[in-house]
Design a protein around this motif. Structure first.
Motif, PDB file in Angstrom:
ATOM      1  N   MET A  28      33.272   9.059  -5.905  1.00  0.00           N
ATOM      2  CA  MET A  28      34.077  10.056  -6.532  1.00  0.00           C
ATOM      3  C   MET A  28      35.234   9.680  -7.142  1.00  0.00           C
ATOM      4  O   MET A  28      36.056  10.490  -7.944  1.00  0.00           O
ATOM      5  CB  MET A  28      34.318  11.236  -5.509  1.00  0.00           C
ATOM      6  N   GLU A  29      36.003   8.601  -6.857  1.00  0.00           N
ATOM      7  CA  GLU A  29      37.117   8.309  -7.235  1.00  0.00           C
ATOM      8  C   GLU A  29      37.203   7.960  -8.901  1.00  0.00           C
ATOM      9  O   GLU A  29      38.162   8.145  -9.738  1.00  0.00           O
ATOM     10  CB  GLU A  29      37.678   6.806  -6.584  1.00  0.00           C
ATOM     11  N   ASN A  30      35.820   7.744  -9.460  1.00  0.00           N
ATOM     12  CA  ASN A  30      35.759   7.489 -10.933  1.00  0.00           C
ATOM     13  C   ASN A  30      34.986   8.882 -11.476  1.00  0.00           C
ATOM     14  O   ASN A  30      34.808   8.879 -12.654  1.00  0.00           O
ATOM     15  CB  ASN A  30      34.587   6.419 -11.035  1.00  0.00           C
ATOM     16  N   HIS A  31      35.216   9.952 -10.874  1.00  0.00           N
ATOM     17  CA  HIS A  31      34.726  11.267 -11.584  1.00  0.00           C
ATOM     18  C   HIS A  31      35.900  11.708 -12.492  1.00  0.00           C
ATOM     19  O   HIS A  31      37.023  11.455 -12.544  1.00  0.00           O
ATOM     20  CB  HIS A  31      34.378  12.415 -10.529  1.00  0.00           C
ATOM     21  N   PHE A  32      35.255  12.363 -13.569  1.00  0.00           N
ATOM     22  CA  PHE A  32      36.254  12.514 -14.640  1.00  0.00           C
ATOM     23  C   PHE A  32      37.307  13.778 -14.542  1.00  0.00           C
ATOM     24  O   PHE A  32      38.193  13.546 -15.047  1.00  0.00           O
ATOM     25  CB  PHE A  32      35.379  12.971 -15.836  1.00  0.00           C
ATOM     26  N   MET A  33      36.945  14.484 -13.335  1.00  0.00           N
ATOM     27  CA  MET A  33      38.012  15.489 -13.191  1.00  0.00           C
ATOM     28  C   MET A  33      38.526  15.464 -11.597  1.00  0.00           C
ATOM     29  O   MET A  33      39.844  15.409 -11.542  1.00  0.00           O
ATOM     30  CB  MET A  33      37.397  16.766 -13.044  1.00  0.00           C
ATOM     31  N   TYR A  34      37.766  14.873 -10.765  1.00  0.00           N
ATOM     32  CA  TYR A  34      38.114  14.911  -9.287  1.00  0.00           C
ATOM     33  C   TYR A  34      38.469  13.359  -9.056  1.00  0.00           C
ATOM     34  O   TYR A  34      38.721  13.340  -7.760  1.00  0.00           O
ATOM     35  CB  TYR A  34      37.050  15.395  -8.357  1.00  0.00           C
ATOM     36  N   GLY A  35      38.237  12.436  -9.714  1.00  0.00           N
ATOM     37  CA  GLY A  35      38.477  11.106  -9.597  1.00  0.00           C
ATOM     38  C   GLY A  35      40.122  10.483  -9.195  1.00  0.00           C
ATOM     39  O   GLY A  35      41.091  11.332  -9.791  1.00  0.00           O
ATOM     40  N   SER A  36      40.366   9.502  -8.606  1.00  0.00           N
ATOM     41  CA  SER A  36      41.818   8.856  -8.348  1.00  0.00           C
ATOM     42  C   SER A  36      41.826   7.772  -9.503  1.00  0.00           C
ATOM     43  O   SER A  36      43.101   7.294  -9.284  1.00  0.00           O
ATOM     44  CB  SER A  36      41.952   8.601  -7.112  1.00  0.00           C
ATOM     45  N   ILE A  71      41.789   7.930 -15.371  1.00  0.00           N
ATOM     46  CA  ILE A  71      41.497   9.565 -15.631  1.00  0.00           C
ATOM     47  C   ILE A  71      42.898  10.188 -16.053  1.00  0.00           C
ATOM     48  O   ILE A  71      43.670  10.331 -15.431  1.00  0.00           O
ATOM     49  CB  ILE A  71      40.918  10.103 -14.586  1.00  0.00           C
ATOM     50  N   PRO A  72      42.565  10.861 -17.220  1.00  0.00           N
ATOM     51  CA  PRO A  72      43.960  11.748 -17.802  1.00  0.00           C
ATOM     52  C   PRO A  72      44.284  12.640 -16.755  1.00  0.00           C
ATOM     53  O   PRO A  72      43.327  13.428 -16.395  1.00  0.00           O
ATOM     54  CB  PRO A  72      43.472  12.104 -19.071  1.00  0.00           C
ATOM     55  N   GLY A  73      45.579  13.115 -16.610  1.00  0.00           N
ATOM     56  CA  GLY A  73      46.216  14.149 -15.801  1.00  0.00           C
ATOM     57  C   GLY A  73      45.432  15.522 -16.121  1.00  0.00           C
ATOM     58  O   GLY A  73      45.388  16.438 -15.359  1.00  0.00           O
ATOM     59  N   TYR A 130      42.719  16.254 -17.471  1.00  0.00           N
ATOM     60  CA  TYR A 130      41.323  16.378 -16.907  1.00  0.00           C
ATOM     61  C   TYR A 130      41.204  16.599 -15.564  1.00  0.00           C
ATOM     62  O   TYR A 130      40.504  17.382 -15.232  1.00  0.00           O
ATOM     63  CB  TYR A 130      40.350  15.336 -17.251  1.00  0.00           C
ATOM     64  N   LYS A 131      42.145  16.067 -14.906  1.00  0.00           N
ATOM     65  CA  LYS A 131      42.257  16.252 -13.272  1.00  0.00           C
ATOM     66  C   LYS A 131      42.680  17.710 -13.274  1.00  0.00           C
ATOM     67  O   LYS A 131      42.191  18.413 -12.161  1.00  0.00           O
ATOM     68  CB  LYS A 131      43.249  15.491 -12.716  1.00  0.00           C
ATOM     69  N   ALA A 132      43.663  18.351 -13.936  1.00  0.00           N
ATOM     70  CA  ALA A 132      43.976  19.602 -13.996  1.00  0.00           C
ATOM     71  C   ALA A 132      42.950  20.583 -13.898  1.00  0.00           C
ATOM     72  O   ALA A 132      42.777  21.852 -13.704  1.00  0.00           O
ATOM     73  CB  ALA A 132      45.043  19.875 -14.877  1.00  0.00           C
ATOM     74  N   LEU A 133      41.987  20.199 -15.101  1.00  0.00           N
ATOM     75  CA  LEU A 133      40.774  20.856 -15.216  1.00  0.00           C
ATOM     76  C   LEU A 133      39.891  21.333 -14.151  1.00  0.00           C
ATOM     77  O   LEU A 133      39.421  22.280 -13.744  1.00  0.00           O
ATOM     78  CB  LEU A 133      39.771  20.304 -16.358  1.00  0.00           C
ATOM     79  N   GLY A 134      40.014  20.049 -13.285  1.00  0.00           N
ATOM     80  CA  GLY A 134      39.308  20.190 -12.079  1.00  0.00           C
ATOM     81  C   GLY A 134      39.854  21.413 -10.866  1.00  0.00           C
ATOM     82  O   GLY A 134      38.935  21.872 -10.343  1.00  0.00           O
ATOM     83  N   ASP A 135      41.242  21.484 -11.192  1.00  0.00           N
ATOM     84  CA  ASP A 135      41.698  22.487 -10.246  1.00  0.00           C
ATOM     85  C   ASP A 135      41.268  23.969 -10.680  1.00  0.00           C
ATOM     86  O   ASP A 135      41.409  24.669 -10.041  1.00  0.00           O
ATOM     87  CB  ASP A 135      43.139  22.332 -10.476  1.00  0.00           C
ATOM     88  N   ARG A 136      40.844  24.060 -11.949  1.00  0.00           N
ATOM     89  CA  ARG A 136      40.678  25.050 -12.609  1.00  0.00           C
ATOM     90  C   ARG A 136      39.187  25.853 -12.673  1.00  0.00           C
ATOM     91  O   ARG A 136      38.734  26.716 -12.974  1.00  0.00           O
ATOM     92  CB  ARG A 136      41.303  25.597 -13.794  1.00  0.00           C
ATOM     93  N   ALA A 137      38.449  24.424 -12.706  1.00  0.00           N
ATOM     94  CA  ALA A 137      36.873  24.975 -12.811  1.00  0.00           C
ATOM     95  C   ALA A 137      36.136  25.521 -11.837  1.00  0.00           C
ATOM     96  O   ALA A 137      36.523  25.804 -10.823  1.00  0.00           O
ATOM     97  CB  ALA A 137      36.127  23.301 -13.204  1.00  0.00           C
TER      98      ALA A 137
END
Length: 352
Positions: A329-337, A341-343, A345-352
């Motif tokens: 999961m560290e390489n997932h496009f929204m939830y990865g570390s 991974i652009p910030g 896209y990580k923010a999208l994971g918080d709202r998805a």
């Protein structure tokens, strides 16, 4: 000589994949309800791949797919003439996959299989005699084709389980005997599962335990009683469904409390159980609980997928070939570390 069943169990847990009925049906090669393993004759390459997938995930045993491949079931579908070819071909397929090279793994053990006949009736001596004849012929074919041991499984009549054990013992192979009580939590005669297991051990079973019908939650209480009642290795192969105290088997599970099921036959079993599936982590937790209790013949029955077997293997401290593909999961496009991974896209994971 290669190590056999008990030698391997002496060294640690043994993993046995089952669940071929549901897996073959999901892949479109077996009819639900009827559940006859004609795949062994009609699509041997598919059956071999199912075995291969489970071995890749960590199964130490390749069990010949002869569940429901008995004379009575073949009569029901009008194909009794295919009985012996089906059994022998299933055993040959199991043997071929058990011994083929795979990522440096040792050869798997080959298990024959006999099961509940659904004709056992203590008030009908001829029905019981017919079941015994069916056990004898299937055990004989397993011995002929080189099985290392035979699994007798899914018995809800104690006397039927004892008859199956006698057939296995008569061909000189070790027996793994597994019981599957209905919702009354006991064998049909009223004997407790623990007492029936104790009798089977006394009659020469190498391993006793439980399989099918019950998920981890409702198998455990009875399984723990079996462990306390016997000194031999104990088997635990639940179905991967969330059975409950109110609905202890998967035959009558409601869809999240909704009695109305869209299946044409009006119930979740066997083709609409999907929303009631255990996830892989629940299966791993069950395996860890079993290991802590010294229950070490482990697997999953109807509904199993290779990922469940991988979780059990890893719970046992193994690194099966399929471990290469466990989640990252560290390489997932929204939830990865991963730093790439652009910030945003990580923010999208918080709202998805």
């Amino acid at each position: 000589m290669p190590e056999g069943l008990l030698e391997r169990l002496d060294k640690g847990p043994l993993i046995c994949a089952e669940g071929y009925l549901f897996e073959a049906e999901r892949r479109g090669y077996l009819s639900a309800g009827e559940f006859v393993p004609q795949i062994a004759l009609e699509h041997p390459e598919v059956l071999a791949q199912i075995h291969r997938d489970f071995r890749h995930a960590g199964s130490d045993v390749i069990q010949a797919f002869t569940y429901n491949g008995h004379r009575e079931k073949m009569r029901v579908i009008g194909k009794e003439d295919l009985l012996e070819p089906l059994n022998r071909n299933a055993l040959k397929i199991a043997k071929s996959v058990a011994t083929e090279p795979m990522d440096g793994l040792p050869d798997a053990l080959i298990a024959g299989n006999i099961s509940n006949t659904n004709i056992w009736d203590p008030d009908d001596p001829e029905a019981c005699a017919e079941a015994r004849r069916m056990f004898d012929e299937m055990a004989g074919w397993a011995a002929d084709e080189g099985a290392d041991f035979i699994i007798g499984e899914t018995f809800y009549w104690a006397a039927e389980a004892e008859a199956a054990l006698a057939a296995i013992r008569s061909v000189g192979l070790p027996a793994v005997m597994m019981l599957a009580p209905m919702a009354n939590d006991a064998m049909q005669e009223g004997t407790s599962v623990a007492e029936c297991s104790r009798r089977l051990e006394a009659q020469g079973a190498a391993v006793v335990g439980m399989n099918c019908f019950r998920g981890p939650q409702t198998m455990w209480p009875l399984l723990s009683e079996v462990r306390a009642a016997v000194s031999c290795p104990v088997a635990a192969l639940p179905v991967p469904y969330r059975t409950t105290a109110e609905q202890p088997t998967f035959f009558n599970l409601n869809d999240h409390g909704n009695c109305q099921c869209p299946a044409p036959h009006g119930r979740t079993f066997p083709t609409a159980l999907d929303p009631l599936y255990c996830n892989r982590y629940e299966i791993r937790a069950f395996a860890e609980r079993c290991l802590a209790a010294e229950i070490n013949f482990l697997g999953v029955c109807c509904g199993a997928s290779p990922v469940h077997i991988r979780e059990i293997a890893e719970a046992c401290g193994r690194i099966p070939p399929a471990a290469r593909y466990r989640e990252r999961m560290e390489n997932h496009f929204m939830y990865g570390s991963n730093e790439r991974i652009p910030g945003a896209y990580k923010a999208l994971g918080d709202r998805a």
